[in-house]
Design a protein around this motif. Structure first.
Motif, mmCIF file in Angstrom:
data_model
loop_
_atom_site.group_PDB
_atom_site.id
_atom_site.type_symbol
_atom_site.label_atom_id
_atom_site.label_comp_id
_atom_site.label_asym_id
_atom_site.label_seq_id
_atom_site.Cartn_x
_atom_site.Cartn_y
_atom_site.Cartn_z
ATOM 1 N N UNK A 79 0.689 -1.146 0.131
ATOM 2 C CA UNK A 79 0.090 0.309 -0.225
ATOM 3 C C UNK A 79 0.934 1.073 0.060
ATOM 4 N N UNK A 80 0.286 2.019 -1.313
ATOM 5 C CA UNK A 80 1.219 2.924 -0.843
ATOM 6 C C UNK A 80 0.904 4.223 -0.651
ATOM 7 N N UNK A 81 1.474 5.507 0.564
ATOM 8 C CA UNK A 81 0.872 6.795 0.472
ATOM 9 C C UNK A 81 2.121 7.243 0.326
ATOM 10 N N UNK A 82 1.604 8.411 0.559
ATOM 11 C CA UNK A 82 2.754 10.108 0.026
ATOM 12 C C UNK A 82 2.428 10.713 1.073
ATOM 13 N N UNK A 83 1.021 11.185 1.803
ATOM 14 C CA UNK A 83 0.477 11.899 2.646
ATOM 15 C C UNK A 83 0.333 11.207 4.134
ATOM 16 N N UNK A 84 0.541 11.917 4.622
ATOM 17 C CA UNK A 84 0.087 11.424 6.721
ATOM 18 C C UNK A 84 -1.478 11.335 6.565
#
Length: 205
Positions: free
Chosen positions: A43-48
Motif C-alpha cells: 500500500x503506497x502513500x505519500x501524505x500523512x
C-alpha cells in the motif's frame, strides 16, 4: 509478514499523478516495485492524512524519505500502531541524508534496492525482532519513569509529615503505608493528596 505500507514522497511527479507503479527500466528499483515483485502486498502513500486509513493492516512500514523526515513519519505512525519501521536507503535518499546521519531516527532496519528476495526477507525479520526489543525497552523506561514519579510524591509527602507532625522519615513512611491500607489506595495516591492539600493551604496563607 506480507503486508507493507510504503511511504514514498520521492517518486517522480508524473508517476504520482498517474498513481501507477513505474517499470524497473523507468524508475529503477523503487521500494513499491521491488516489494511487489517479491510477492509482498504493498500500500503506497505519500501524505500523512492517509496514515490512519492504512496503518492497521500493515505488518511493516517502509520509509522512502530523507533521514531528516524519518522521525516525523515514525512518530506519526507509531501513535497509530507499533510496527517495524524500515528505511529504504536508495541512492536518492542516501544523497539527501548526508547531513542527517547523526540524527536519532526511529528505524528498526535498512533495506536497499540491491537486495535479493531472501536478503529482504531476513532484513524484515530482523527488523521485526528489533521492533519488539525497542517496544520492550520503551515499556521498561515508562515503568521506571512512573516509579520515579511515585517516589517523588512519596518523598514530598514524607517531608511534609515530618515537618507538621514532627516525626522521623521512617514514621512518616509508616503513616503513609497505614493510611493507604485503611483507605484501600496506593501509597502514591495518598502521598499525592497530602502534598496537594498542603500546597493549597500554603497558597492560602
Amino acid at each position: 509478514m506480507r503486508s507493507m505500507l510504503v511511504v514514498d514522497n520521492l517518486r517522480d511527479p508524473a508517476f504520482k499523478a498517474s498513481g501507477k507503479l513505474p517499470s524497473r527500466g523507468a524508475a529503477g528499483h523503487t521500494p513499491q516495485y521491488l516489494l511487489e515483485e517479491y510477492g509482498y502486498q504493498v500500500t503506497l502513500l505519500d501524505r500523512d492524512e492517509q496514515t490512519a486509513k492504512y496503518i492497521d493492516g500493515a505488518d511493516a512500514v517502509i520509509l522512502h524519505v530523507p533521514l531528516n523526515e524519518v522521525k516525523t513519519w515514525g512518530t506519526k505512525l507509531l501513535k497509530r500502531k507499533r510496527v517495524p519501521i524500515m528505511w529504504w536507503c536508495s541512492s536518492t535518499t542516501a544523497s539527501l541524508s548526508a547531513a542527517f546521519c547523526e540524527d536519532d531516527a526511529p528505524v528498526d532496519g535498512i533495506l536497499t534496492p540491491s537486495m535479493s528476495a531472501q536478503e529482504l526477507h531476513w532484513a524484515l525479520q530482523f527488523g521485526s525482532k528489533q521492533c519488539m526489543e525497542r517496544q520492550q525497552w520503551y515499556n521498561e523506561r515508562k515503568q521506571l519513569e512512573s516509579r520515579l514519579e511515585e517516589r517523588k510524591w512519596i518523598d514530598m509527602a514524607k517531608g511534609i509529615l515530618c515537618k507538621i507532625k514532627n516525626i522521623s522519615e521512617a514514621e512518616a513512611y509508616e503513616f503513609l503505608r497505614k493510611q493507604a491500607m485503611n483507605e484501600r489506595k496506593r501509597m502514591v495516591d495518598v502521598a499525592t493528596s497530602i502534598v496537594k492539600v498542603y500546597q493549597i493551604l500554603q497558597d492560602q496563607k
